[in-house]
Design an enzyme around this catalytic site. Structure first.
Site, PDB file in Angstrom:
ATOM      1  N   LYS A 306     -22.997 -25.417  -8.710  1.00 24.52           N
ATOM      2  CA  LYS A 306     -24.243 -25.296  -8.034  1.00 24.52           C
ATOM      3  C   LYS A 306     -24.907 -26.883  -7.740  1.00 24.52           C
ATOM      4  O   LYS A 306     -24.100 -27.575  -8.630  1.00 24.52           O
ATOM      5  CB  LYS A 306     -25.410 -24.907  -9.664  1.00 24.52           C
ATOM      6  CG  LYS A 306     -24.857 -26.313 -10.987  1.00 24.52           C
ATOM      7  CD  LYS A 306     -26.649 -26.026 -11.980  1.00 24.52           C
ATOM      8  CE  LYS A 306     -26.072 -27.007 -12.666  1.00 24.52           C
ATOM      9  NZ  LYS A 306     -26.609 -27.957 -12.519  1.00 24.52           N
ATOM     10  N   LYS A 335     -26.700 -28.850 -17.076  1.00 28.77           N
ATOM     11  CA  LYS A 335     -26.232 -29.610 -16.305  1.00 28.77           C
ATOM     12  C   LYS A 335     -26.960 -30.609 -15.850  1.00 28.77           C
ATOM     13  O   LYS A 335     -28.144 -29.827 -15.358  1.00 28.77           O
ATOM     14  CB  LYS A 335     -24.801 -29.176 -15.602  1.00 28.77           C
ATOM     15  CG  LYS A 335     -23.744 -28.754 -16.294  1.00 28.77           C
ATOM     16  CD  LYS A 335     -22.489 -30.074 -16.562  1.00 28.77           C
ATOM     17  CE  LYS A 335     -21.871 -29.729 -18.053  1.00 28.77           C
ATOM     18  NZ  LYS A 335     -22.401 -29.491 -19.384  1.00 28.77           N
ATOM     19  N   ASP A 336     -26.723 -32.367 -14.958  1.00 29.33           N
ATOM     20  CA  ASP A 336     -27.755 -32.627 -14.824  1.00 29.33           C
ATOM     21  C   ASP A 336     -28.008 -31.664 -12.485  1.00 29.33           C
ATOM     22  O   ASP A 336     -27.130 -30.582 -12.698  1.00 29.33           O
ATOM     23  CB  ASP A 336     -27.098 -34.001 -13.994  1.00 29.33           C
ATOM     24  CG  ASP A 336     -26.355 -34.751 -14.707  1.00 29.33           C
ATOM     25  OD1 ASP A 336     -25.994 -34.349 -15.283  1.00 29.33           O
ATOM     26  OD2 ASP A 336     -27.421 -36.202 -14.442  1.00 29.33           O
ATOM     27  N   LYS A 337     -29.498 -31.725 -12.483  1.00 27.90           N
ATOM     28  CA  LYS A 337     -29.823 -31.119 -11.972  1.00 27.90           C
ATOM     29  C   LYS A 337     -29.163 -31.683 -10.087  1.00 27.90           C
ATOM     30  O   LYS A 337     -29.237 -31.255  -9.076  1.00 27.90           O
ATOM     31  CB  LYS A 337     -31.231 -31.514 -11.716  1.00 27.90           C
ATOM     32  CG  LYS A 337     -32.007 -30.425  -9.839  1.00 27.90           C
ATOM     33  CD  LYS A 337     -33.928 -30.496 -10.035  1.00 27.90           C
ATOM     34  CE  LYS A 337     -34.035 -29.321  -8.921  1.00 27.90           C
ATOM     35  NZ  LYS A 337     -35.858 -29.580  -8.397  1.00 27.90           N
TER      36      LYS A 337
END
Length: 697
Positions: A306, A335-337
């Site tokens: 992503k 998880k980090d954006k």
């Protein structure tokens, strides 16, 4: 969230920026089994829609039924009806009559088809003999013709007898073959005589949707393939969708359940589609040739890539497109954006083929689905070994208070220091909703204090942007009109919609908000409480280092490496004694601090006293860390104060091919720092970078 927290090491550090673009921050989960997901990243990217499926070798799979490409139903070639489009190619049916045998090129994945071997027509010929098979085809086409001529006539319009069929297996085979070839017919048995007649339910559905949709739906229904789904064509008319929902629930409610999902239509515009699937309890008594069939869930594993998306937002997109619930997905972490992230996931009730189908649509939303294969079960937390990070730090410069101008030296000593000594194991800012007006720990505190209405209003506090999500939140806070806000929200905002549906039903009061929180999954409810507990842990770790530094002192807690599973967690945690402090028996790397909860013990020194005072400040001095109305139970756990970085490497890169060095100093305006390292699960790269750079990011 981290500015006031202590550092571990004393080097000067340097300044820079991260996440200037998603490609500057790449996260890859490392699995415990044989290979790292970096292997996927390193391979030449495959188009998801063209990626070959990998077969799992880790668990036995039931034998798969071969799929044939059967002729289309007689309904598509017997004079139209229901607005069905004419097929591009038709060939005379070997069964005779005026029906067409038309290959259905738009067959949905997971849609039932006949058993391998003979085609449908040949099966009927072999079971009935060609003369009777031809008479059956003629009856079917005559019936369809009569239906097309009648507007409101009797939907059955006669019967056709196949005569007495004494063999039970042959009757079962005939039932299946006839309904697959002619889904608008039903078969009944009276004293061993098989009778064929028109299906009134089929005709009624034809008045609501196209002939092809009706035919495909009844084939899906008849085959009863467990975990399969069927989707009607996109439909913008909400009232019409209600009628279709009502029809299916009225006729097949005990067997099927329906739900509307946002999909992308042929013009790449958002639209709504009704998805149908079998209720789980409908399989409890299913029998197969071998007796009672054991219920076996279907799992498909994949790697999700992503970009610039939150994990839960990405799962919302996938769930809506696949026609499953967000809770059908399992994964090992958020998880980090603002990054490109790779993480393994497992989805329940979806075939590998179905997952492969949606690849091109998901790519338009910043998602790629890689490494698709069958799995045995959901992912478990123990299956994650850690995370690998590839990070670019740009805009490098020395701190304004640093008299040294040697940036290269500052970077070198920082890397050496952290590689040798580690970093403070704080929870990272993304745990708390970095950059948001209301942080997740504030919602968690309200829930722990059972201030349900306050928690809801904090949850719906908007950001200062003009977009559908924040406009809906703003509208709700101003009006408390849950129904209106629900209509404004995009379909993928799963948590918000779940909460608003309950608030619309029960009201925006203490009882209604309690039921609203209960309406979202337990994992989402407890996420906010854990955020509060994480904030307290961060503050406790900072306080501990400020007053005691790296020395292990009496009253500290250290964790035993005892592997006996019969030993409780608390028994593995030892309180350091005065003689042990004097003997320097333990190192700072062995010291742990508790995450607050009802089943942990606190340090028996100033840090323990700090915990009690800090909880009192938030009115939690009497908190049992059980929120019964929300079914939340927070036992607590222990977290090491320090963590080490593994496989640390770095290099400097200029905007030109050669980095300019003037008087042995870097020309900082043209240099970026590339860092790679591995961290254990639940460690944050931004926290490690904070220790390296000595600045908040």
């Amino acid at each position: 969230m981290l500015p006031s927290l202590s550092y571990l090491t004393g080097h000067a550090g340097f300044c820079g920026t991260i996440k200037n673009s998603p490609g500057d921050f790449v996260v890859t989960e490392i699995e415990v089994p044989e290979r790292s997901l970096r292997d996927v990243q390193a391979e030449p990217p495959q188009k998801t829609s063209e990626a070959p499926l990998e077969q799992s070798s880790g668990c036995p799979q039931p034998p798969k039924k071969l799929r044939t490409e059967p002729p289309g139903p007689c309904a598509e070639g017997c004079g139209g009806g229901g607005g069905a489009p004419s097929p591009p190619e038709c060939h005379p049916s070997p069964a005779g009559g005026n029906c067409c045998a038309c290959p259905d090129k738009n067959q949905r994945e997971g849609e039932p088809k006949l058993k391998p071997g003979l085609g449908e027509v040949n099966i009927l010929d072999s079971l009935l003999g060609k003369p009777v098979s031809e008479l059956l085809s003629k009856f079917a086409c005559d019936l369809k013709g009569a239906w097309d001529l009648e507007n409101n006539g009797d939907s059955s319009t006669g019967e056709f007898s196949l005569g007495p069929i004494l063999d039970k297996k042959k009757r079962a085979d005939l039932h299946s073959a006839i309904r697959q070839k002619f889904p608008f017919l039903v078969t009944v048995t009276k004293d061993n005589e098989m009778i064929v007649k028109g299906n009134a339910d089929y005709r009624e559905l034809c008045q609501l949707v196209t002939e092809k949709e009706t035919s495909d739906f009844f084939k899906f229904l008849d085959a009863k393939v467990e975990n399969s789904t069927f989707s009607f064509e996109p439909d913008r008319n909400k009232e019409h969708r209600k009628v279709v929902h009502h029809f299916i629930n009225r006729k097949f409610g005990k067997l099927l359940e329906t739900k509307s999902f946002t999909v992308t239509d042929v013009n790449d515009q958002p639209n709504m589609s009704i998805t149908v699937r079998f209720r789980e309890k409908s399989w409890s008594g299913k029998r197969s040739a071998g007796g009672l069939q054991e219920k076996q869930d279907l799992y498909t594993a994949f790697t999700l890539q992503k970009e610039n998306l939150e994990t839960l937002e990405a799962i919302g997109f996938l769930a809506a497109e696949l026609g499953v619930l967000p809770s059908d997905f399992s994964y090992t972490g958020i998880k980090d954006k603002k990054a490109i992230t790779y993480q393994p996931m497992v989805v329940k009730k979806v075939t590998p083929e179905r997952l492969k189908e949606i690849g091109s649509k998901m790519e338009k939303k910043g998602l790629r689905i890689l490494n698709i294969h069958s799995a045995c079960q959901h992912l478990r937390l123990g299956q994650l070994k850690g995370n690998h990070f590839d990070i670019v730090v740009r805009d490098l410069k020395c701190h304004s208070h640093d008299s040294s101008a040697d940036l290269k030296q500052r970077i070198s000593e920082a890397m050496e220091n952290v590689e040798t000594k580690g970093f403070v194991n704080y929870y990272g800012p993304q745990r708390f909703g970095q950059g948001q007006h209301v942080q997740t720990d504030q919602i968690g505190l309200a829930l722990l204090n059972e201030k349900m209405v306050k928690a809801v209003k904090l949850f719906f506090t908007p950001e200062d942007t003009d977009d559908p999500v924040n406009n809906a939140k703003r509208y709700f806070l101003q009006t408390e009109d849950a129904k209106g806000a629900l209509a404004m929200l995009p379909e993928f905002k799963v948590r918000e919609k779940m909460l608003l549906r309950a608030l619309n039903r029960y009201g925006v009061n203490h009882e209604g908000c309690t039921k609203g929180w209960l309406n979202i999954p337990h994992s989402m409810r407890i996420f906010y409480v854990h955020a509060y507990c994480s904030k307290i842990w961060n503050e406790a770790a900072s306080y501990r280092l400020k007053i005691y530094g790296s020395k292990v002192v009496e009253g500290d807690l250290v964790f035993s490496e005892e592997s006996d599973e019969s030993v409780s967690l608390n028994d593995k945690v030892h309180v350091v004694t005065a003689p042990e402090e004097s003997a320097n028996k333990y190192s700072i790397n062995q010291v742990v601090l508790p995450m607050v909860g009802h089943s942990i013990k606190y340090p028996s020194n100033k840090v323990g006293q700090w915990y009690h005072e800090r909880l009192s400040k938030d009115e939690l001095q009497m908190c049992k860390f059980r929120v019964s109305p929300l079914q939340l139970n927070i036992p607590g756990c222990y977290r090491p104060i320090l963590k080490n970085v593994q496989n640390l490497s770095y290099f400097l890169e200029g905007s030109e091919k050669v980095i300019e060095i003037e008087d042995n100093h870097l020309n900082e305006s043209k240099v970026s720092l590339h860092i790679s390292f591995d961290l254990d699960p639940s460690c944050y790269a931004t926290v490690c970078l904070r220790e390296i750079m000595k600045c908040d990011l």
